[in-house]
Design a protein around this motif. Sequence first.
Motif, PDB file in Angstrom:
ATOM      1  N   LEU A   1       0.692  -1.165   0.100  1.00  0.00           N
ATOM      2  CA  LEU A   1       0.340   0.005  -0.040  1.00  0.00           C
ATOM      3  C   LEU A   1       0.841   1.378  -0.107  1.00  0.00           C
ATOM      4  CD1 LEU A   1      -2.755  -1.015   2.581  1.00  0.00           C
ATOM      5  CD2 LEU A   1      -2.979  -0.868  -0.049  1.00  0.00           C
ATOM      6  N   ARG A   2       1.942   1.274   0.671  1.00  0.00           N
ATOM      7  CA  ARG A   2       2.894   2.280   0.686  1.00  0.00           C
ATOM      8  C   ARG A   2       3.383   2.500  -0.744  1.00  0.00           C
ATOM      9  NH1 ARG A   2       3.497   4.384   5.505  1.00  0.00           N
ATOM     10  NH2 ARG A   2       3.552   3.090   7.471  1.00  0.00           N
ATOM     11  N   LEU A   3       3.683   1.557  -1.392  1.00  0.00           N
ATOM     12  CA  LEU A   3       4.315   1.473  -2.880  1.00  0.00           C
ATOM     13  C   LEU A   3       3.154   2.203  -3.657  1.00  0.00           C
ATOM     14  CD1 LEU A   3       5.994   1.092  -5.114  1.00  0.00           C
ATOM     15  CD2 LEU A   3       5.256  -1.260  -5.329  1.00  0.00           C
ATOM     16  N   ALA A   4       1.680   1.741  -3.468  1.00  0.00           N
ATOM     17  CA  ALA A   4       0.643   2.353  -4.139  1.00  0.00           C
ATOM     18  C   ALA A   4       0.575   3.866  -3.999  1.00  0.00           C
ATOM     19  CB  ALA A   4      -0.630   1.755  -3.894  1.00  0.00           C
ATOM     20  N   GLU A   5       0.764   3.943  -2.788  1.00  0.00           N
ATOM     21  CA  GLU A   5       0.599   5.593  -2.498  1.00  0.00           C
ATOM     22  C   GLU A   5       1.608   6.297  -3.404  1.00  0.00           C
ATOM     23  OE1 GLU A   5      -0.306   7.786   1.697  1.00  0.00           O
ATOM     24  OE2 GLU A   5       1.611   6.575   1.703  1.00  0.00           O
ATOM     25  N   ALA A   6       2.814   5.674  -3.249  1.00  0.00           N
ATOM     26  CA  ALA A   6       3.851   6.703  -3.650  1.00  0.00           C
ATOM     27  C   ALA A   6       3.773   6.618  -5.283  1.00  0.00           C
ATOM     28  CB  ALA A   6       5.287   5.764  -3.314  1.00  0.00           C
ATOM     29  N   LEU A   7       3.138   5.810  -6.009  1.00  0.00           N
ATOM     30  CA  LEU A   7       2.873   5.757  -7.263  1.00  0.00           C
ATOM     31  C   LEU A   7       1.791   6.664  -7.593  1.00  0.00           C
ATOM     32  CD1 LEU A   7       3.050   1.763  -8.287  1.00  0.00           C
ATOM     33  CD2 LEU A   7       4.935   3.581  -8.593  1.00  0.00           C
ATOM     34  N   CYS A   8       0.842   6.883  -6.882  1.00  0.00           N
ATOM     35  CA  CYS A   8      -0.089   7.888  -7.332  1.00  0.00           C
ATOM     36  C   CYS A   8       0.423   9.308  -6.903  1.00  0.00           C
ATOM     37  CB  CYS A   8      -1.233   7.561  -6.036  1.00  0.00           C
ATOM     38  SG  CYS A   8      -2.307   6.292  -6.171  1.00  0.00           S
ATOM     39  N   GLU A   9       1.228   9.593  -6.227  1.00  0.00           N
ATOM     40  CA  GLU A   9       2.191  10.769  -6.103  1.00  0.00           C
ATOM     41  C   GLU A   9       2.982  11.045  -7.222  1.00  0.00           C
ATOM     42  OE1 GLU A   9       3.991  10.740  -2.486  1.00  0.00           O
ATOM     43  OE2 GLU A   9       2.309  10.861  -1.347  1.00  0.00           O
ATOM     44  N   ILE A  10       3.674  10.331  -8.048  1.00  0.00           N
ATOM     45  CA  ILE A  10       4.798  10.662  -9.115  1.00  0.00           C
ATOM     46  C   ILE A  10       4.204  10.722 -10.221  1.00  0.00           C
ATOM     47  CG2 ILE A  10       6.456   9.566  -7.340  1.00  0.00           C
ATOM     48  CD1 ILE A  10       6.827   7.405  -9.521  1.00  0.00           C
ATOM     49  N   GLU A  11       3.191  10.190 -10.765  1.00  0.00           N
ATOM     50  CA  GLU A  11       2.834  10.140 -12.018  1.00  0.00           C
ATOM     51  C   GLU A  11       1.359  10.299 -12.282  1.00  0.00           C
ATOM     52  OE1 GLU A  11       3.511  10.606 -15.437  1.00  0.00           O
ATOM     53  OE2 GLU A  11       4.937   9.480 -14.998  1.00  0.00           O
ATOM     54  N   HIS A  12       1.029  11.563 -13.238  1.00  0.00           N
ATOM     55  CA  HIS A  12      -0.315  11.657 -13.517  1.00  0.00           C
ATOM     56  C   HIS A  12      -0.604  12.024 -14.834  1.00  0.00           C
ATOM     57  CE1 HIS A  12      -2.301  12.587  -9.253  1.00  0.00           C
ATOM     58  NE2 HIS A  12      -1.174  11.959  -9.156  1.00  0.00           N
ATOM     59  N   SER A  13       0.404  11.784 -15.815  1.00  0.00           N
ATOM     60  CA  SER A  13       0.599  12.301 -16.891  1.00  0.00           C
ATOM     61  C   SER A  13      -0.072  11.300 -18.192  1.00  0.00           C
ATOM     62  CB  SER A  13       1.825  12.386 -17.589  1.00  0.00           C
ATOM     63  OG  SER A  13       2.822  11.432 -17.217  1.00  0.00           O
ATOM     64  N   PRO A  14      -0.528  11.664 -19.229  1.00  0.00           N
ATOM     65  CA  PRO A  14      -1.119  10.735 -20.094  1.00  0.00           C
ATOM     66  C   PRO A  14      -0.179   9.556 -20.881  1.00  0.00           C
ATOM     67  CG  PRO A  14      -1.153  12.850 -21.138  1.00  0.00           C
ATOM     68  CD  PRO A  14      -0.687  13.127 -19.829  1.00  0.00           C
ATOM     69  N   LEU A  15      -0.807   8.578 -21.287  1.00  0.00           N
ATOM     70  CA  LEU A  15       0.029   7.601 -21.920  1.00  0.00           C
ATOM     71  C   LEU A  15      -0.248   7.783 -23.549  1.00  0.00           C
ATOM     72  CD1 LEU A  15      -1.580   4.603 -20.135  1.00  0.00           C
ATOM     73  CD2 LEU A  15       0.937   5.093 -20.078  1.00  0.00           C
ATOM     74  N   ARG A  16       0.957   7.420 -24.267  1.00  0.00           N
ATOM     75  CA  ARG A  16       0.844   7.376 -25.655  1.00  0.00           C
ATOM     76  C   ARG A  16       0.262   6.293 -26.001  1.00  0.00           C
ATOM     77  NH1 ARG A  16       6.137   9.770 -25.617  1.00  0.00           N
ATOM     78  NH2 ARG A  16       7.244   7.807 -25.911  1.00  0.00           N
ATOM     79  N   ALA A  17       0.395   5.014 -25.261  1.00  0.00           N
ATOM     80  CA  ALA A  17      -0.381   3.612 -25.534  1.00  0.00           C
ATOM     81  C   ALA A  17      -2.119   3.784 -25.357  1.00  0.00           C
ATOM     82  CB  ALA A  17       0.203   2.505 -24.657  1.00  0.00           C
ATOM     83  N   PRO A  18      -2.844   2.995 -26.116  1.00  0.00           N
ATOM     84  CA  PRO A  18      -3.920   2.903 -25.568  1.00  0.00           C
ATOM     85  C   PRO A  18      -4.293   2.383 -24.210  1.00  0.00           C
ATOM     86  CG  PRO A  18      -3.613   1.329 -27.353  1.00  0.00           C
ATOM     87  CD  PRO A  18      -2.270   2.076 -27.273  1.00  0.00           C
ATOM     88  N   LEU A  19      -5.468   2.242 -23.643  1.00  0.00           N
ATOM     89  CA  LEU A  19      -5.350   1.741 -22.327  1.00  0.00           C
ATOM     90  C   LEU A  19      -7.064   0.993 -22.056  1.00  0.00           C
ATOM     91  CD1 LEU A  19      -4.621   3.447 -18.939  1.00  0.00           C
ATOM     92  CD2 LEU A  19      -6.953   2.445 -19.168  1.00  0.00           C
ATOM     93  N   LEU A  20      -6.993  -0.124 -21.649  1.00  0.00           N
ATOM     94  CA  LEU A  20      -8.062  -0.769 -21.479  1.00  0.00           C
ATOM     95  C   LEU A  20      -8.275  -0.929 -20.054  1.00  0.00           C
ATOM     96  CD1 LEU A  20     -10.410  -2.966 -22.226  1.00  0.00           C
ATOM     97  CD2 LEU A  20      -8.435  -4.638 -22.337  1.00  0.00           C
ATOM     98  N   ALA A  21      -9.465  -0.505 -19.449  1.00  0.00           N
ATOM     99  CA  ALA A  21      -9.714  -0.666 -18.195  1.00  0.00           C
ATOM    100  C   ALA A  21     -10.773  -1.810 -17.962  1.00  0.00           C
ATOM    101  CB  ALA A  21     -10.235   0.673 -17.469  1.00  0.00           C
ATOM    102  N   LEU A  22     -10.513  -2.510 -16.982  1.00  0.00           N
ATOM    103  CA  LEU A  22     -11.380  -3.816 -16.426  1.00  0.00           C
ATOM    104  C   LEU A  22     -11.833  -3.469 -14.986  1.00  0.00           C
ATOM    105  CD1 LEU A  22      -9.442  -6.853 -17.964  1.00  0.00           C
ATOM    106  CD2 LEU A  22     -11.120  -5.408 -19.253  1.00  0.00           C
TER     107      LEU A  22
END
Length: 254
Positions: free
Chosen positions: A166-187
């Motif tokens: 969960l600490r890793l997840a929290e840190a990942l939420c803090e560092i990256e908010h930029s859009p992807l060039r790749a397409p994204l599929l959300a399940l």
Amino acid sequence: MTGDAGEAARPWLFCFHHAGAGVSCFAPWQNVLGDAAEVVPVLLPGRETRVREARITDPEQLLVELDELIGPLLDRPYLLYGHSLGGLVAYTFARHRERLGERGPSLVSVGAVQPPHLRSPVVRGVDLPDLDLLRLLVSYDTLPPEAAHGGHVWERRVLPALRDDLRLAEALCEIEHSPLRAPLLALASAEDPIAPLAGMAEWADYAPGGFELRTVTGSHFFVRGKAAPLALREAALDLRYARSDGLRPELSAL
């Protein structure tokens, strides 16, 4: 891996596990994916065969680890799937590769995790005292009811790994908010209280190159069923046909 032409045409599907888990949930996936993609579960330190290694809670250390683990394999088309915590890992690694100007994934797929700006209530509870965190996890059906009473097994064996993830997840939420060039599929599952459909839909803001939200059956842990690998099989085959036809593999074709 045989190294023949057919094998070379088959993309990798790198799979990242959820918090507190290992890669056993991906064991049946190759039978479902068939020849659409070659499933490669990515085991992070601190679990299963790597249980004696220190768990990663720092995003930069995570990216170094992933570059070493799978970087040498990224000389042919590949897809990423991450479940819950693993979805944040997949997204962050994809942006890392794109930012470096290296070959990026043909598709990023995330399951049961909201985008970084909507960190889950479980992640927000990472600093709670042990018993309070256990009760929170039970309330979201991520642990069985008996965990709410605490005890040695839950507080000394299960919770430390979960809290680090969960600490890793929290840190990942803090560092990256930029859009992807790749397409994204959300399940997403309509029965998932941690990653509701409305939140999952907001991944669209991260995917100007193409986005689809697909609902599947099951709870937060639908990764253990067939719905997710079936969706990835369909996506992998659609991308393969798009490439063979000389078309740009837009996710809208999925």
